[in-house]
Design a protein around this motif. Sequence first.
Motif, short mmCIF file in Angstrom:
data_model
loop_
_atom_site.label_atom_id
_atom_site.label_comp_id
_atom_site.label_asym_id
_atom_site.label_seq_id
_atom_site.Cartn_x
_atom_site.Cartn_y
_atom_site.Cartn_z
N ASP A 41 0.81 -1.22 0.00
CA ASP A 41 0.00 0.00 0.00
C ASP A 41 0.84 1.27 0.00
OD1 ASP A 41 -2.29 -1.49 -0.04
OD2 ASP A 41 -2.64 -1.37 2.13
N THR A 42 1.98 1.26 0.68
CA THR A 42 2.76 2.48 0.84
C THR A 42 3.85 2.66 -0.22
OG1 THR A 42 4.29 1.41 2.38
CG2 THR A 42 2.37 2.56 3.31
N SER A 43 4.10 1.65 -1.00
CA SER A 43 5.18 1.74 -1.99
C SER A 43 4.74 2.59 -3.17
CB SER A 43 5.57 0.35 -2.47
OG SER A 43 6.58 0.46 -3.43
N SER A 44 5.61 3.52 -3.56
CA SER A 44 5.29 4.38 -4.70
C SER A 44 6.02 3.93 -5.97
CB SER A 44 5.65 5.83 -4.39
OG SER A 44 7.03 5.92 -4.08
N ASP A 45 7.17 3.28 -5.81
CA ASP A 45 7.95 2.81 -6.95
C ASP A 45 7.52 1.39 -7.31
OD1 ASP A 45 9.81 2.52 -8.94
OD2 ASP A 45 11.50 2.22 -7.57
N LYS A 46 6.83 1.26 -8.43
CA LYS A 46 6.29 -0.04 -8.82
C LYS A 46 7.37 -1.04 -9.18
CE LYS A 46 1.85 1.58 -10.19
NZ LYS A 46 0.63 1.11 -10.77
N THR A 48 10.47 -1.28 -7.88
CA THR A 48 11.07 -1.78 -6.64
C THR A 48 10.11 -2.71 -5.91
OG1 THR A 48 12.31 0.28 -6.44
CG2 THR A 48 12.16 -1.08 -4.47
N LEU A 49 8.84 -2.34 -5.87
CA LEU A 49 7.83 -3.19 -5.23
C LEU A 49 7.73 -4.53 -5.93
CD1 LEU A 49 5.52 -3.66 -3.23
CD2 LEU A 49 4.02 -2.56 -4.90
#
Length: 105
Positions: A41-46, A48-49
Motif C-alpha cells: 500500500d505504501t510503496s510508490s515505486d512499482k 522496486t515493489l
Amino acid sequence: MSTSPITHLYRSLLRELRLVSQKPRSVRNPTVLQHVRTIVDTSSDKQTLSRTLLETRDFLRSSRIHAELLKRYNPIHGMTEEERIKATARRVGLDVPLEFKNEKE
C-alpha cells in the motif's frame, strides 16, 4: 479483464505464505500479512515493489522446497538423537540393544 503484474505477484506471495505456514489460518499470527499489505500500500515505486515481491516469493518457495527435499531424502532429519541411532542401526540390519538396568536400584 487483466490483472496487473503487482497484483499477480502479491497473490502468489500470499499463496506461498499459506503453503509455508505450519499452522491453520485461524491460529496464524496476522502480523506478517499486515506488513506485506503495508509494503504494497505504501510503496510508490512499482519497479522496486515488483522486485521485492518477486524475491520474497522466490525465497519462500525455495525454503519450502528445500524443507520438502530434506524430509524426502534425509529421513532422519528432525529426529531426536535416540530415534536417529535406532534408524541408523535398522538401516544396516541391526537392532539397538536394550539398555542394561541394574536390578538393585
